[in-house]
Design a protein around this motif. Structure first.
Motif, PDB file in Angstrom:
ATOM      1  N   ALA A  36       0.843  -1.201   0.000  1.00 61.92           N
ATOM      2  CA  ALA A  36       0.000   0.000   0.000  1.00 61.92           C
ATOM      3  C   ALA A  36       0.874   1.245   0.000  1.00 61.92           C
ATOM      4  O   ALA A  36       1.958   1.251   0.587  1.00 61.92           O
ATOM      5  N   VAL A  37       0.407   2.279  -0.669  1.00 62.60           N
ATOM      6  CA  VAL A  37       1.056   3.580  -0.614  1.00 62.60           C
ATOM      7  C   VAL A  37       0.221   4.462   0.300  1.00 62.60           C
ATOM      8  O   VAL A  37      -1.008   4.510   0.188  1.00 62.60           O
ATOM      9  N   ILE A  38       0.890   5.134   1.237  1.00 65.37           N
ATOM     10  CA  ILE A  38       0.191   5.999   2.195  1.00 65.37           C
ATOM     11  C   ILE A  38       0.276   7.436   1.708  1.00 65.37           C
ATOM     12  O   ILE A  38       1.373   8.000   1.602  1.00 65.37           O
ATOM     13  N   VAL A  39      -0.862   8.007   1.397  1.00 66.70           N
ATOM     14  CA  VAL A  39      -0.911   9.358   0.834  1.00 66.70           C
ATOM     15  C   VAL A  39      -1.599  10.296   1.830  1.00 66.70           C
ATOM     16  O   VAL A  39      -2.699  10.016   2.309  1.00 66.70           O
ATOM     17  N   GLY A  40      -0.940  11.400   2.135  1.00 71.55           N
ATOM     18  CA  GLY A  40      -1.513  12.410   3.012  1.00 71.55           C
ATOM     19  C   GLY A  40      -2.421  13.335   2.231  1.00 71.55           C
ATOM     20  O   GLY A  40      -1.995  13.945   1.242  1.00 71.55           O
ATOM     21  N   VAL A  41      -3.674  13.434   2.644  1.00 66.94           N
ATOM     22  CA  VAL A  41      -4.664  14.296   1.978  1.00 66.94           C
ATOM     23  C   VAL A  41      -5.410  15.101   3.036  1.00 66.94           C
ATOM     24  O   VAL A  41      -5.416  14.760   4.210  1.00 66.94           O
ATOM     25  N   LYS A  42      -6.033  16.180   2.601  1.00 70.64           N
ATOM     26  CA  LYS A  42      -6.904  16.937   3.495  1.00 70.64           C
ATOM     27  C   LYS A  42      -8.196  16.134   3.732  1.00 70.64           C
ATOM     28  O   LYS A  42      -8.520  15.223   2.974  1.00 70.64           O
ATOM     29  N   ASN A  43      -8.954  16.508   4.739  1.00 75.96           N
ATOM     30  CA  ASN A  43     -10.260  15.884   4.955  1.00 75.96           C
ATOM     31  C   ASN A  43     -11.371  16.922   5.125  1.00 75.96           C
ATOM     32  O   ASN A  43     -12.505  16.587   5.451  1.00 75.96           O
ATOM     33  N   ASP A  44     -11.018  18.195   4.886  1.00 74.88           N
ATOM     34  CA  ASP A  44     -11.992  19.279   5.096  1.00 74.88           C
ATOM     35  C   ASP A  44     -11.942  20.299   3.967  1.00 74.88           C
ATOM     36  O   ASP A  44     -12.197  21.472   4.169  1.00 74.88           O
ATOM     37  N   TYR A  45     -11.625  19.844   2.763  1.00 72.09           N
ATOM     38  CA  TYR A  45     -11.421  20.758   1.646  1.00 72.09           C
ATOM     39  C   TYR A  45     -12.192  20.262   0.415  1.00 72.09           C
ATOM     40  O   TYR A  45     -11.604  19.836  -0.569  1.00 72.09           O
ATOM     41  N   PRO A  46     -13.524  20.262   0.462  1.00 67.35           N
ATOM     42  CA  PRO A  46     -14.304  19.812  -0.691  1.00 67.35           C
ATOM     43  C   PRO A  46     -14.135  20.756  -1.874  1.00 67.35           C
ATOM     44  O   PRO A  46     -13.983  21.959  -1.670  1.00 67.35           O
ATOM     45  N   PRO A  47     -14.119  20.227  -3.097  1.00 65.57           N
ATOM     46  CA  PRO A  47     -14.247  18.810  -3.454  1.00 65.57           C
ATOM     47  C   PRO A  47     -12.902  18.111  -3.623  1.00 65.57           C
ATOM     48  O   PRO A  47     -12.829  17.060  -4.264  1.00 65.57           O
ATOM     49  N   TRP A  48     -11.852  18.686  -3.084  1.00 66.47           N
ATOM     50  CA  TRP A  48     -10.514  18.113  -3.267  1.00 66.47           C
ATOM     51  C   TRP A  48     -10.304  16.880  -2.396  1.00 66.47           C
ATOM     52  O   TRP A  48      -9.804  15.864  -2.867  1.00 66.47           O
ATOM     53  N   ALA A  49     -10.690  16.996  -1.140  1.00 70.16           N
ATOM     54  CA  ALA A  49     -10.626  15.841  -0.240  1.00 70.16           C
ATOM     55  C   ALA A  49     -11.463  16.165   0.991  1.00 70.16           C
ATOM     56  O   ALA A  49     -11.175  17.148   1.681  1.00 70.16           O
ATOM     57  N   TYR A  50     -12.468  15.331   1.262  1.00 72.11           N
ATOM     58  CA  TYR A  50     -13.376  15.608   2.368  1.00 72.11           C
ATOM     59  C   TYR A  50     -14.118  14.328   2.725  1.00 72.11           C
ATOM     60  O   TYR A  50     -14.134  13.347   1.964  1.00 72.11           O
ATOM     61  N   TYR A  51     -14.744  14.321   3.911  1.00 73.37           N
ATOM     62  CA  TYR A  51     -15.520  13.165   4.341  1.00 73.37           C
ATOM     63  C   TYR A  51     -16.892  13.168   3.659  1.00 73.37           C
ATOM     64  O   TYR A  51     -17.600  14.186   3.678  1.00 73.37           O
ATOM     65  N   ASP A  52     -17.270  12.031   3.083  1.00 74.80           N
ATOM     66  CA  ASP A  52     -18.613  11.918   2.533  1.00 74.80           C
ATOM     67  C   ASP A  52     -19.566  11.446   3.630  1.00 74.80           C
ATOM     68  O   ASP A  52     -19.179  11.313   4.798  1.00 74.80           O
ATOM     69  N   GLU A  53     -20.805  11.187   3.276  1.00 77.79           N
ATOM     70  CA  GLU A  53     -21.819  10.822   4.262  1.00 77.79           C
ATOM     71  C   GLU A  53     -21.517   9.484   4.930  1.00 77.79           C
ATOM     72  O   GLU A  53     -22.008   9.202   6.025  1.00 77.79           O
ATOM     73  N   SER A  54     -20.701   8.663   4.295  1.00 78.03           N
ATOM     74  CA  SER A  54     -20.349   7.357   4.861  1.00 78.03           C
ATOM     75  C   SER A  54     -19.088   7.411   5.716  1.00 78.03           C
ATOM     76  O   SER A  54     -18.654   6.392   6.245  1.00 78.03           O
ATOM     77  N   GLY A  55     -18.500   8.605   5.815  1.00 78.99           N
ATOM     78  CA  GLY A  55     -17.294   8.743   6.616  1.00 78.99           C
ATOM     79  C   GLY A  55     -16.017   8.412   5.884  1.00 78.99           C
ATOM     80  O   GLY A  55     -14.948   8.266   6.505  1.00 78.99           O
ATOM     81  N   ASN A  56     -16.092   8.300   4.553  1.00 73.04           N
ATOM     82  CA  ASN A  56     -14.901   8.035   3.741  1.00 73.04           C
ATOM     83  C   ASN A  56     -14.360   9.338   3.165  1.00 73.04           C
ATOM     84  O   ASN A  56     -15.128  10.240   2.829  1.00 73.04           O
TER      85      ASN A  56
END
Length: 263
Positions: A36-56
């Motif tokens: 696996a490759v571990i990639v650091g991404v934001k989780n609060d910057y839609p639509p670039w990277a954010y949590y969807d309704e399922s928590g992904n």
């Protein structure tokens, strides 16, 4: 046994070359063995990277991360990062690659392995309430504004307009501060704020000023790995994204609108 100086140099060169080769592929070998490759991404910057309704965590940059994982033939593991900790996590080895709306600056080139070419671009703009009379950047002199910590343009803006900064860790904190009137406006990346204005709860706000301090976005690997096998593979991936129009297609998928930089 007599070893000639020239022979010694050959032996040293042999061992040095092999040591470099081992070091050059060390991170890629680790990724392969891990599977696996571990990639650091934001989780609060839609639509670039954010949590969807399922928590992904989903978004355009997550799609780019998946493309790199596919090219490496491994699975993708996402790790949420912030503007404050993404480089330290990378250099400490907690993540393999950063794809987290990171601007390309001189300071960051000194800190980590910036990948070329850049894959996107953004600038600074301000989100204000529709009732605000603000019509130019010059009118911000001496005003209290919300800023996201460690954003590349903070220091220059504070000095240029003598701002009274209210700095918060992430976008959610800035959103709350702006909505509760703790600052006259929130200065942030235009890509994020333009997207935010599409949401119903932000219909009482606007971003009326032209963007300033435009800067390209970049991926990054550990500083020592910039010219390694991994660094070169990531660079080739970015080149291919531009050549094939992949990012243009992802802009359409995530309803961002075509960037002049990408065009």
């Amino acid at each position: 046994m007599i070893i000639r100086f020239s022979h010694l140099l050959i032996l040293l060169s042999y061992f040095f070359t092999n040591a470099l080769a081992a070091s050059d592929s060390a991170r890629l070998d680790l990724i392969k063995s891990r599977g696996a490759v571990i990639v650091g991404v934001k989780n609060d910057y839609p639509p670039w990277a954010y949590y969807d309704e399922s928590g992904n965590i989903v978004g355009l940059e997550v799609d780019l991360a998946q493309d790199i994982a596919d090219r490496l033939g491994v699975s993708l593991k996402l790790q949420a990062v912030t503007s404050s900790n993404r480089i330290s996590q990378l250099e400490q080895g907690s993540i393999d690659i950063i794809i987290a709306t990171m601007g390309d600056t001189v300071k960051r080139r000194q800190q980590t392995g910036i990948i070329e070419p850049s894959y996107y671009s953004s600038g600074a703009t301000i989100l204000i309430h529709k009732k605000s009379p603000l019509k130019s950047w010059a009118e911000l002199y001496g005003k209290s504004v919300c800023l996201t910590k460690n954003t590349y343009f903070n220091r220059d803006l504070i000095e240029r307009f003598l701002l009274k900064p209210q700095e918060y860790e992430g976008t959610l904190d800035n959103m709350a501060a702006l909505q509760f009137g703790k600052c006259s406006g929130w200065i942030y990346d235009d890509t994020a704020l333009t997207r935010l204005l599409q949401e119903p709860r932000w219909q009482e706000f606007k971003a009326p000023l032209d963007s300033i301090m435009l800067i390209p976005w970049t991926l990054a690997v550990k500083k020592s790995e910039k010219n390694s096998t991994l660094g070169l593979l990531v660079s080739d991936a970015v080149i291919d994204w531009h050549r094939t129009g992949k990012i243009l297609a992802l802009e359409e998928k995530w309803k961002i609108g075509e960037s002049k930089f990408i065009q």
